[in-house]
Design a protein around this motif. Structure first.
Motif, mmCIF file in Angstrom:
data_model
loop_
_atom_site.group_PDB
_atom_site.id
_atom_site.type_symbol
_atom_site.label_atom_id
_atom_site.label_comp_id
_atom_site.label_asym_id
_atom_site.label_seq_id
_atom_site.Cartn_x
_atom_site.Cartn_y
_atom_site.Cartn_z
ATOM 1 N N ASP A 43 119.686 23.795 32.336
ATOM 2 C CA ASP A 43 119.151 24.344 31.091
ATOM 3 C C ASP A 43 119.791 25.654 30.680
ATOM 4 O OD1 ASP A 43 117.329 22.332 30.390
ATOM 5 O OD2 ASP A 43 115.856 23.068 31.818
ATOM 6 N N GLY A 293 107.260 29.313 28.008
ATOM 7 C CA GLY A 293 108.222 29.871 28.950
ATOM 8 C C GLY A 293 109.587 29.240 28.808
ATOM 9 N N TYR A 294 110.586 30.006 29.195
ATOM 10 C CA TYR A 294 111.976 29.527 29.216
ATOM 11 C C TYR A 294 112.424 29.417 30.663
ATOM 12 C CZ TYR A 294 112.181 30.894 24.277
ATOM 13 O OH TYR A 294 111.959 31.012 22.924
ATOM 14 N N PRO A 295 113.209 28.377 31.004
ATOM 15 C CA PRO A 295 113.802 27.406 30.084
ATOM 16 C C PRO A 295 113.036 26.102 29.959
ATOM 17 C CG PRO A 295 114.851 27.191 32.212
ATOM 18 C CD PRO A 295 113.806 28.274 32.356
ATOM 19 N N PHE A 296 111.860 25.947 30.607
ATOM 20 C CA PHE A 296 111.263 24.623 30.758
ATOM 21 C C PHE A 296 110.210 24.256 29.718
ATOM 22 C CE2 PHE A 296 112.069 25.832 35.374
ATOM 23 C CZ PHE A 296 113.313 25.239 35.402
ATOM 24 N N PHE A 297 109.398 25.211 29.244
ATOM 25 C CA PHE A 297 108.149 24.874 28.586
ATOM 26 C C PHE A 297 108.235 24.880 27.062
ATOM 27 C CE2 PHE A 297 105.745 26.658 32.490
ATOM 28 C CZ PHE A 297 105.953 25.473 33.160
ATOM 29 N N CYS A 606 115.589 36.702 35.472
ATOM 30 C CA CYS A 606 115.995 36.887 34.076
ATOM 31 C C CYS A 606 115.787 38.346 33.710
ATOM 32 C CB CYS A 606 115.188 35.972 33.162
ATOM 33 S SG CYS A 606 115.732 36.018 31.447
ATOM 34 N N PRO A 611 108.668 36.498 35.244
ATOM 35 C CA PRO A 611 108.729 35.052 35.463
ATOM 36 C C PRO A 611 107.358 34.401 35.471
ATOM 37 C CG PRO A 611 108.811 36.166 37.562
ATOM 38 C CD PRO A 611 108.741 37.252 36.508
ATOM 39 N N GLU A 612 107.385 33.116 35.730
ATOM 40 C CA GLU A 612 106.155 32.335 35.832
ATOM 41 C C GLU A 612 105.446 32.602 37.154
ATOM 42 O OE1 GLU A 612 104.885 27.583 35.856
ATOM 43 O OE2 GLU A 612 106.999 28.165 35.887
ATOM 44 N N GLY A 624 110.010 29.000 39.209
ATOM 45 C CA GLY A 624 109.543 28.369 37.980
ATOM 46 C C GLY A 624 110.323 28.850 36.775
ATOM 47 N N CYS A 625 109.634 29.015 35.636
ATOM 48 C CA CYS A 625 110.287 29.548 34.440
ATOM 49 C C CYS A 625 110.731 30.976 34.716
ATOM 50 C CB CYS A 625 109.326 29.529 33.261
ATOM 51 S SG CYS A 625 109.185 27.938 32.439
ATOM 52 N N GLN A 628 108.252 34.027 31.193
ATOM 53 C CA GLN A 628 106.964 33.406 30.915
ATOM 54 C C GLN A 628 106.165 34.281 29.961
ATOM 55 O OE1 GLN A 628 106.359 30.436 32.068
ATOM 56 N NE2 GLN A 628 104.156 30.066 32.137
#
Length: 653
Positions: A43, A293-297, A606, A611-612, A624-625, A628
């Motif tokens: 991603d 959230g990035y990059p997943f949600f 990041c 983060p998440e 995780g992300c 978030q």
């Protein structure tokens, strides 16, 4: 907030992979690469475009390869690992990488210095790069930039059956047109393929390799003793803007976002900037939403309602807060708010018990910040339908019990934020009366009673029901011997677990417990669950505690809410700590001292984001992300409480 990394910080391959940056475009599209300019995840993308905001996303330009040549010798500025073959090791030529809203790099090789900047255009699927080259030598040097493309939906595989057509400065593939604007020499090259290796995806059981393709190169030659600027713009829009304009406007936005909210603390100003990354347009409503959230949600209802106060109200972005609430007003159904907005003709998913109650809270908060009673009047019928549906019963087993408390969940439905399901397995079954849901329920009733009085309506029924809920809550949830609250009243034998959800019963504006009980809850949470970067979801002494989050999907899901550390409940903990200590000067100094731990957290993973999650036992590396929304939003609320003494939001009797 300025973050600077040298090659000393990036000499280890794991650290080169984990450190990344994030830029967003207000549509759901983004630009994210490692600090060494590569793709360590499927991603990651130089241009992750969004063709229908905010969730129809395409990985267009996955990365760029940058090669510098001089006197027959060559070196890379880019860094990338591959499934086979030698990696690009451009990090060895790095002087430093800097993130201060926008990322910037400085490289040096054989006396040649290259400075690189990049930015995204706002509400456009456009990314701009600028290279400034200085050649003090007596022979020319040449920079060759090769964009490696995918043209696939986010998370999908590129296949060699894909065709790429280059006509002039336009690449066409998968029905999309990418325009390349440059002042360099754009030349076609034979279609080439590379298979990248993703070191950040491999340990989690995600796809660890990805195919990319190249069909063009951009070349810039710098004469001896001279300087030259190479601009590159990649866009899916009809026209490509000048790189200088994109960079200039993006920097202005970053400075504006940093100032929004008027925070004094450096970390708070960074979080104000970070929060802007999650606010995006939603084409289906023409309004705004918050990506979880990035990059997943995508834009989850629960996450949006939790993130909204910090990301918009605390930063003075009232128009966007209103637009987001308007978006959800349009989708209320059976007293519920959407948990997920699927795209196309698929109906939204409503499997959440908390989003609707938090919607009421957010309308109340919005009214407190803005005094916009016209909006409250428009929202009033929806808020009344929510309470009526919860009282009489609605989907997913959500209903009010005779004692006035809310029960939710049935079968395999998971409707609180601890919502993991693995086939027939519910790792955190919270069917029954969850503690935070009933705290939200009580506060929603009190808020409606207060808003009714403001609107000159009759809210006595809400106040009377709230009195009954508070009495029942204390009787059902309080554990005198443990000095804390039960997590859920369900009769499953897991009611005595010590979890972070109880902290929301203290952090709400309207108190459910007496001051002594609130203080004991905060002390228990601090002793059992607190870490400097978040709260554990389960006490380490519990037999179900999972110390590490990682591995294949099933292993990750089993650990997700069984001890894993989450930053976003830390906001409620700090607000609760301030509350039970009377917002004293000593308490404020203590919270400010604790918040110092966020500064290294903002450097890890990041850069500039929170983060998440983290591992439960030793929360050192983000999981995780990597960015978030509710993590950022909830900590912004803490900084606001410290800097503005907003005790009136938390000290109702």
């Amino acid at each position: 907030m300025r973050f600077v990394f040298g090659k000393q910080d990036l000499a280890d391959s794991a650290r080169r992979a984990e450190h990344c940056f994030l830029l967003t475009n207000g549509l759901g599209g983004f630009c994210s690469q490692t600090l060494t300019g590569g793709a360590a995840r499927n991603d990651h993308a130089l241009l992750m475009a969004c063709t229908r905001a905010p969730n129809v996303r395409w990985n267009i330009v996955h990365r760029v390869e940058e090669e510098l040549t001089r006197n027959g010798a060559a070196t890379h500025l880019s860094t990338q690992t591959f499934a086979k073959g030698s990696p690009e090791e451009g990090w060895q030529n790095l002087c430093f990488a800097q993130v201060d809203g926008l990322p910037r790099w400085v490289y040096q090789w054989q006396g040649v210095q290259v400075e690189k900047e990049l930015a995204m255009d706002w509400e456009q699927n456009t990314v701009a790069l600028r290279y400034q080259l200085e050649n003090p030598g007596d022979t020319p040097c040449t920079l060759t930039v090769t964009p490696w493309l995918q043209f696939v939906p986010k998370g999908k595989n590129l296949r060699k059956t894909q065709t790429f057509t280059l006509r002039g400065n336009r690449v066409t593939a998968a029905g999309l047109d990418l325009t390349v604007r440059t002042n360099g020499q754009l030349t076609p090259c034979p279609l080439g393929w590379q298979t990248l290796y993703y070191p950040c995806d491999a340990p989690d059981g995600r796809r660890k390799t990805g195919l990319t393709a190249a069909c063009l190169q951009v070349v810039c030659t710098v004469a001896p003793g001279s300087r030259q600027t190479l601009d590159l713009v990649f866009t899916l829009e009809k026209t490509a803007p000048p790189a200088a304009r994109v960079l200039r406007q993006a920097d202005r936005r970053c400075r504006l976002w940093e100032r929004q909210g008027g925070f004094r603390a450096t970390a708070a100003r960074q979080l104000a900037q970070a929060g802007a990354a999650f606010i995006a347009r939603r084409d289906s409503t023409g309004g705004k939403t918050i990506l979880a959230g990035y990059p997943f949600f995508e834009d989850w209802g629960r996450d949006t309602m939790i993130a909204l106060p910090g990301c918009t109200l605390s930063t003075g972005r009232y128009a966007e807060a209103k637009s987001i609430l308007e978006t959800f007003l349009q989708y209320e159904q059976d007293g519920l708010m959407p948990n997920l907005f699927p795209e196309g003709k698929t109906a939204p998913m409503y499997n959440t018990v908390d989003a609707a109650l938090l919607f009421i809270r957010d309308v109340w908060l919005y009214a407190r910040y803005t005094g916009d009673l016209d909006f409250v009047r428009r929202a009033w019928p929806v808020m009344e339908r929510i309470v009526a549906a919860y009282r009489s019963g609605t989907r997913f087993g959500i209903h009010m019990e005779p004692d006035g408390l809310i029960a939710a969940g049935q079968g395999l439905d998971q409707v609180t934020w601890m919502d993991v399901r693995i086939g027939e397995i519910l790792p955190t079954p919270r069917h029954g009366k969850p503690v935070e849901i009933n705290a939200y329920w009580y506060n929603a009733l009190r808020m409606l009673a207060e808003l009714a009085a403001t609107l000159e309506l009759d809210g006595r029924d809400y106040a009377a029901l709230a009195d009954r809920v508070r009495e029942s809550f204390r009787a059902a949830f309080w554990r005198e011997e443990a000095g804390c609250l039960r997590d859920v009243i369900s009769g499953t034998g897991q009611d005595e677990q010590i979890r972070c959800n109880q902290i929301w019963a203290v952090a709400q504006p309207f108190p459910l417990l007496d001051p002594g009980q609130e203080a004991r809850v905060v002390a228990t949470v601090q002793r059992e669950l607190y870490t400097p970067v978040g709260l554990r979801t389960l006490a380490p002494g519990d037999p179900a505690f999972h110390p590490v989050y990682g591995g294949p999907q099933k292993e990750r899901d089993l650990a997700y809410h069984q001890g894993t550390v989450w930053p976003f409940p830390l906001g409620a903990f700090y607000l609760a700590y301030l509350k039970v200590n009377g917002h004293s000067a000593a308490a404020r100094r203590q919270v400010a001292h604790w918040l110092t731990a966020l500064e290294p957290a903002l450097r890890e993973g990041c850069v500039g984001q929170l983060p998440e999650i983290y591992d439960g036992e030793n929360p050192t590396a983000s999981r995780g992300c990597f960015a978030q929304a509710w993590s950022v939003g909830e900590l912004l609320r803490v900084y606001e409480a410290l800097e503005r003494s907003v005790t009136d939001f938390f000290d109702h009797k």
